[in-house]
Structure formats: structure tokens, C-alpha cells
Design an enzyme around this catalytic site. Structure first.
Site, PDB file in Angstrom:
ATOM      1  N   PHE A  48      33.968  33.497  40.339  1.00 15.48           N
ATOM      2  CA  PHE A  48      34.025  34.469  39.344  1.00 15.48           C
ATOM      3  C   PHE A  48      33.144  35.761  40.177  1.00 15.48           C
ATOM      4  CE2 PHE A  48      30.312  31.749  38.743  1.00 15.48           C
ATOM      5  CZ  PHE A  48      29.251  32.518  38.966  1.00 15.48           C
ATOM      6  N   SER A  49      33.261  36.872  39.493  1.00 10.70           N
ATOM      7  CA  SER A  49      32.077  37.999  39.857  1.00 10.70           C
ATOM      8  C   SER A  49      31.665  38.566  38.667  1.00 10.70           C
ATOM      9  CB  SER A  49      32.971  39.085  40.798  1.00 10.70           C
ATOM     10  OG  SER A  49      33.904  39.604  40.198  1.00 10.70           O
ATOM     11  N   CYS A  90      42.759  43.961  38.423  1.00 11.11           N
ATOM     12  CA  CYS A  90      43.402  42.839  37.619  1.00 11.11           C
ATOM     13  C   CYS A  90      44.723  43.219  37.335  1.00 11.11           C
ATOM     14  CB  CYS A  90      42.580  42.378  36.533  1.00 11.11           C
ATOM     15  SG  CYS A  90      40.988  41.994  36.777  1.00 11.11           S
TER      16      CYS A  90
END
Lengths: 456, 240
Positions: B182-183, B199
Site C-alpha cells: 500500500f501507499s 489507478c
């Protein structure tokens, strides 16, 4: 020849289909056990799919960019280089080709796509609005609204992306305004096709029931709709993966020397028994599967199948029942150990199997472990038909509608009784005429004389 | 369709819980790496790859978690669409990496915490959708501790605050050994996102925690993330 199938893996217990991102190997390449052969994507997760065998990638059945249901065969691995050609010859032609041609020939009919796809992009399928392969890739595209929230069922999302419907414009009829597949269809102005499932309740239905199943009001000014179709006039629609699988099985059956044997079974007793158990949730499918299961237990030869080593007698009696899928193809969910499972349990299992079949959530063993198949078109008023034998099994029973008939009995008296025609298709290498006939005779006896024993 | 089919409610049937994956381990162990300095993307990629390889060879050896920051770069999943890059790939001012995870293009830069997790999901749950949702929960828990309401958007993966996406998720998996993760945007410069369609979501607006908590820094959030990951995945940290 040892051919190993590569299946679309389940990345999640709730995953129904996955997108092939990339084949890491080309047909003809050597692969080692444990080596990654392709990459599958679903949601934001990628999974490397490995070969379970040393050998060669013989054939890629689903091209990169396309989607396949979980459990679908997407590639073939053979053990030696010599087998590659044979496996390729047996495999269906690569869908990528047909999709590509289709794409060119019908390009004028293709609906405009929101995002223009760079011509350098190698995945042809992304331009093909009707291909199932588009679904996954477009699922992640803008459904993100001004208020930041679209609540829609996965199937509705899929349909919306297929049909180019903006979910923001769709009014949801589900719980808390959740958008259902039907909402998308009505937004697009398409008739709502309630999934039609060849659910077996033949004896209870007669011809006059058909409009109920059809669900479309018959407009007298227009010629009545002859049935559904998957495409429009002038179009050629690529087979979906399920249809391709059915095609392969049907073609394979041509190598089997089959014969047919038929029987008329009186169903008045069965009907009255059905009326009694129906309130308990027992379905006609369960009754027929149980009747077939119990009769198979006494006729193991009819439960057997041809193999190259000889006649294989399965350890279980698993009755598969053919179910038509609304978007094409059919599937045969399996009622395992039908002879020893109770009617209510069979009914529950069947409801569950059908529900998950419709959502494409069946595990392979739930539709491929049948040892005998039941196919019922009785609910459409069909009085008789014959079925094609599924590969790997010895026999399939085609069940027609139960219809009132004038029946003459031995003493010459005439009466009206309900009669159902069944037709057994069998592999003559395993099941001979007399085997089939005796099986049908016993099945008829059970249904005509002793339906109450089904509840034991 | 025959309505009789539903005389028996399928929901009450056998499939109400088909997931029989055993919860193998109550607690599994992992190394925690928190590099002090900013890490070039390819360096961290190398760490992950090596770790994934060794976990595949020895599935029950300790897992690993990295919490770090990257120099500015873009990454695209293997199935990602290059059209989401609004510039020519070879003329990019910062490096572009095509990597083995799901999802479309994203952007990393200092001020954003990147979490990489090399987990053996056989020890947790062999279900990638479950894993994605758990990663979202990790971030939502952290936001909750900071007094910010984080939420997911149905049908999408990631974490939003109000209408802004603050957390992104993308993972890769081989033999149920994961990589990537994740970020979370803390106080980074979001301008780099304008050069991509993050995305692959056309209208997505990006946000960062400092929009809600002015002055918040990476070092304030890291300890919360560390604990959140540990709690959510029932980890014991290995001594390094």
C-alpha cells in the site's frame, strides 16, 4: 498422450472470473514444474500461475487480455515436445484470432469506447465491446461519481461496462438503492431476461405454462418472439468460454458410438407424491435425481464409463443435471451420492448449486464429477428429445414433459393418464441395449408404482 | 425461471460459508524494516524480490514488512494501461517502472509512506480479496487513530477521506507469497499525480493527510502504521 490443463485459479473464495494479464511463456516453450506460466489479475491483485508439471506449453486457449471463469481450462501443458502438435490440433482454435477477425469485420458496429485505445496496444480484445474479456479491464474504469459512491452488484457493474451504461444514471432497485443487473438492463432499454434455468419440474408443467417462463408479453401485432439470441441480426458473436467448453465436449462426443432407448413413464403417482412433499421445499429436480440415483444403484453398468483401460465403475453415483445459462452455454452441476442423500438435502444442494452456477462460482468438481447426466426440457412442453452424451460418462437421460394422454390398459379399458417420455443416450462400448432397457424399466417401475420410496 | 427454486432459501443452505481455509497460525512472525533514508524504488524492489524468493523456498521462515519512502517515480501493474500515463514513457522526468502487481499506474514520492509486505498468505488466509480488504482496514485504522474518517468505495480498492483518495493498494502474489502493498499520502506533493490517471480512475481526486492535519509528518504516521499492520495480521516482530 499426457496433457495437463492449466486452469483459471481462484484468487479468492468470492472470485468468479479472472483476467489473463500476460502469458510468460509462448506455445512451444519448455516449462518446469513450479515455473510461472502466466499472470492472472483480479481487482488490484496479481497472481503468478505456475505449472504443476515439467513439460511444454502446448497451447494457449485464452489470450492475454481476456477473462475466464474460475476453473476454466486456459492452457495446455504436454510432457514431451512431440506431443505439442497433437495437443494444438485437438485444442480449439485460439480465441484471439477469431476475436481479432471479428473485431475487424464488425468494426462499424462497435459502440464508441470512452477511452480511445492506442493502436500500438497489443491486446486486441480491449476494443471488442461484446467480448467477455473487456469486463475485467473496464471494471476499474470510472464508476467513481461526484458523490464518490456507486453501490452496485458485481454483475450490474459488469453489465454496465459491457453495455456502456453509466452507473451514475441508473436507479437502483436493490436494498438501499443498490443497483442490480436488471436496473442496468432496463436503463439500457433492454428486456429484462430473468435467468432461465432448465429446472426440472416436467410433470407439473404443461404447454400452457410457457408464457410464464418466457416472461415476455406476447404482442399480437408483431410476430411472437421465437426465443432469445445472444447477438443482433447480421452480427457474429464470439463464443464465450462456457460455450467453447460445451463445443469441445459436444465435438468430442462424436467419437462415442451411442445408441438411444426410450420409455413412456406414467407420472400420476409421482405428481401426487410431489404435491405432498413440495411444501417441504422438495423440488422436482431432487425427485428425479433421487429416482435416477436409486435406480442406478441397482444398475451399476449404466453408471459406468468407457476408459482406454476398460470399463470404469465410479465409486459414487453422482447425478449431473444440465442447466442452461442465460448468457450462453450450459453447465452440469452435480448432485453427489444422489441415491443416499435425502430429498430435502438434494433440494437444498440443488438450489445452492444453481445459484452459484448463475454467479459462475462453482468449483470444477461441482460440475465435472457427474457419473450420469439428467437433461430436462419438460418445462417447455417438449414431449421428447434425445441428448448428447457428455464425455467421460456412460449415459444421459433426456426427460420430456409430463402430459395427459389417452392410455389403453391391458384389459382394454381406456383412461387419461399423465405420461412422461424419457430417452436414454448411452455409450454402447459400456452400456448395451438390454442394460439401458432394464434400467428404464426399473426407473419406470419406481416412478409409477413406488414414488413414496424416494423419501426413504 | 422457476420460482419454486427459491421456495428453499439458498442463503440458508450449505454455501453460507464456503470458506474453509483453516486459520493456521494465531501469530506469525515478520521482520520489520524501516529505512531512515529515502529509498530508490529499484532498491526496494530488489529487497522484496529476494525476500519473496526465499519465502517461496522456505514458506515458514519469517515474513517481512517494509515501511519507507521513495524518490519520485511512477509504477504500473503488469496489466496496466499505458494510456493512463499522460506523457511519453521514455520522456518521463522521473523513472517509470512496470512491476509485478495488479492495478494501474500510481505515483510515489517523498512524504508518502509506502508499505511493502512479503507475507505467506497460507499462514493467514488464501484469499486475495480478503487480503486487499485487510490492507484497506490497516489504513482505515490508522486514519481512525488520527481522528480522520477513512472509507472505501464499493467496487474499488483503496482508501478515501471524504472524496479524496489518500491510500492506494496493489499487490502481487506467487504461491500465496505476496509482494508490494500500500501507499499512504501524508504530506507529499501531489502535483505528480496530474501527469497520470491514477489507478486508471478518470475523475479521482487525490488527497493527503496534511489536508486534514496541517503539519503532520511521515514520522508521526509510521509508528501508527507499524502497530496497525502488526495488529491486523497478528504478527510478532522478529529481532533484527
Amino acid at each position: 498422450m499426457a496433457t495437463h490443463d492449466i486452469f483459471m485459479p481462484a484468487l479468492s473464495s468470492t472470485m468468479t472470473e479472472g483476467k489473463i494479464v500476460e502469458w510468460l511463456k509462448n506455445p512451444g516453450d519448455k516449462v518446469e514444474r513450479g515455473e510461472s506460466v502466466l499472470v492472472v489479475e483480479s481487482d488490484k491483485a496479481d497472481m503468478d500461475v505456475e505449472s504443476f508439471h515439467d513439460g511444454f506449453l502446448a497451447s494457449v486457449l485464452m489470450p492475454a487480455g481476456s477473462s475466464a471463469p474460475v476453473g476454466e481450462t486456459i492452457g495446455l501443458i504436454v510432457e514431451t515436445a512431440d506431443e505439442i502438435a497433437a495437443a494444438q490440433a485437438n485444442a480449439p482454435s485460439a480465441p484471439s484470432q477469431s476475436v481479432g477477425e471479428e473485431n475487424k469485420s464488425s468494426s462499424t458496429q462497435i459502440k464508441e469506447q470512452k477511452d480511445t485505445v492506442d493502436s500500438s496496444k497489443t491486446t486486441v480484445v480491449n476494443k471488442e465491446p461484446i467480448s467477455p474479456s473487456v469486463l475485467e479491464s473496464s471494471v476499474n474504469q470510472p464508476q467513481f461519481l461526484n458523490d464518490g459512491r456507486v453501490v452496485a452488484s458485481p454483475r450490474a457493474k459488469k453489465l454496465a461496462s459491457q453495455m456502456g451504461v453509466d452507473l451514475a444514471t441508473v436507479r437502483g432497485s436493490g436494498p438501499h438503492g443498490r443497483i442490480q443487473a436488471e436496473d442496468v438492463q432496463s436503463a439500457k432499454g433492454q428486456p429484462i431476461s430473468v435467468p432461465w434455468i432448465a429446472e426440472s419440474n416436467a410433470p407439473a408443467k404443461v404447454v400452457s405454462d410457457i408464457p410464464r417462463i418466457e416472461k415476455k408479453p406476447v404482442d399480437l401485432d408483431k410476430p411472437p418472439a421465437a426465443g432469445k439470441s445472444f447477438g443482433s441480426r447480421g452480427e457474429t458473436i464470439a463464443f464465450n468460454t462456457l460455450q467453447q467448453a460445451v463445443n469441445r465436449n459436444m465435438e468430442e462426443s462424436l467419437n462415442t458410438p451411442c445408441f438411444r432407448v426410450g420409455y413412456s413413464i406414467l407420472t400420476d403417482e409421482l405428481d401426487s407424491f410431489y404435491k405432498q412433499v413440495k411444501p417441504k421445499g422438495v423440488t422436482m429436480t431432487a425427485l428425479l435425481a433421487k429416482a435416477v440415483g436409486l435406480t442406478l444403484a441397482r444398475h451399476p453398468q449404466v453408471n459406468a464409463a468407457f476408459t482406454s483401460e476398460g470399463i470404469a465403475y465410479p465409486s459414487q453415483i453422482n447425478v449431473a443435471v444440465a442447466v442452461a445459462m442465460e448468457d450462453g452455454g450450459l453447465i452440469t452441476p452435480v448432485l453427489q451420492n444422489a441415491e443416499e442423500t435425502s430429498l430435502s438435502e438434494l433440494s437444498l444442494q440443488w438450489a445452492d448449486l444453481v445459484k452459484r452456477a448463475r454467479n459462475k462460482q462453482l468449483e470444477p468438481q461441482e460440475y465435472s464429477s457427474g457419473t450420469f447426466t439428467l437433461s430436462n426440457l419438460g418445462m417447455f412442453g417438449v414431449d421428447r428429445f434425445d441428448a448428447i452424451l457428455p464425455p467421460g460418462t456412460g449415459a444421459i437421460l433426456a426427460v420430456g414433459a409430463s402430459l395427459p394422454k389417452v392410455v389403453a390398459s391391458k384389459d382394454g379399458s381406456i383412461s387419461i393418464k399423465k405420461q412422461m417420455q424419457v430417452n436414454l443416450t448411452a455409450d454402447h462400448r459400456v452400456i448395451y441395449g438390454a442394460d439401458g432397457a432394464l434400467f428404464l424399466k426399473d426407473l419406470a417401475y419406481l416412478i409409477e408404482r413406488n414414488p413414496y420410496s424416494l423419501s426413504s | 425461471m422457476d420460482k419454486k427454486l427459491h421456495a428453499v432459501s439458498p442463503e440458508s443452505g450449505l454455501n453460507s460459508n464456503l470458506d474453509l481455509t483453516p486459520q493456521l497460525a494465531q501469530f506469525s512472525s515478520a521482520f520489520l524494516f524501516e529505512p531512515k533514508n529515502i529509498v530508490p524504488f529499484e532498491t526496494a524492489l530488489g529487497w522484496q524480490k529476494n525476500f519473496q524468493k526465499s519465502l517461496i523456498a522456505k514458506p515458514f521462515s519469517p515474513q517481512a514488512v517494509w515501511l519507507l519512502e521513495h524518490f519520485s517515480c511512477y509504477t504500473i501493474g503488469r496489466g496496466g494501461d499505458k494510456n493512463n500515463l499522460l506523457f511519453e514513457e521514455n520522456k518521463s522526468p522521473v523513472p517509470v517502472f512496470r512491476i509485478e502487481r495488479g492495478g494501474e499506474v500510481t505515483h510515489h514520492m517523498p512524504g508518502q509512506i509506502v508499505g511493502y509486505l512479503a507475507f505467506n498468505l497460507s499462514l493467514h488466509k488464501k484469499d486475495l480479496y480478503w487480503y486487499l480488504r485487510e490492507l484497506e482496514e490497516v489504513l482505515i485504522d490508522v486514519l481512525d487513530l488520527l481522528g480522520i474518517e477513512g472509507k472505501r468505495v464499493d467496487g474499488l480498492t483503496g482508501v478515501w477521506c471524504a472524496d479524496k483518495k489518500v491510500g492506494s493498494i496493489g499487490i502481487g502474489c506467487k504461491r500465496w507469497i505476496t509482494q508490494h502493498g500500500f501507499s499512504l499520502n501524508v504530506n507529499c506533493d501531489l502535483i505528480g499525480f496530474e501527469k497520470i490517471i491514477p489507478c486508471g480512475l478518470d475523475k479521482v481526486k487525490l488527497g493527503k493527510l496534511s489536508d486534514w492535519i496541517p503539519g503532520i509528518k511521515v514520522c508521526d504516521v509510521k509508528p501508527l502504521l507499524r502497530e496497525s499492520v502488526k495488529r491486523r495480521f497478528k504478527l510478532n516482530w522478529e529481532n533484527i
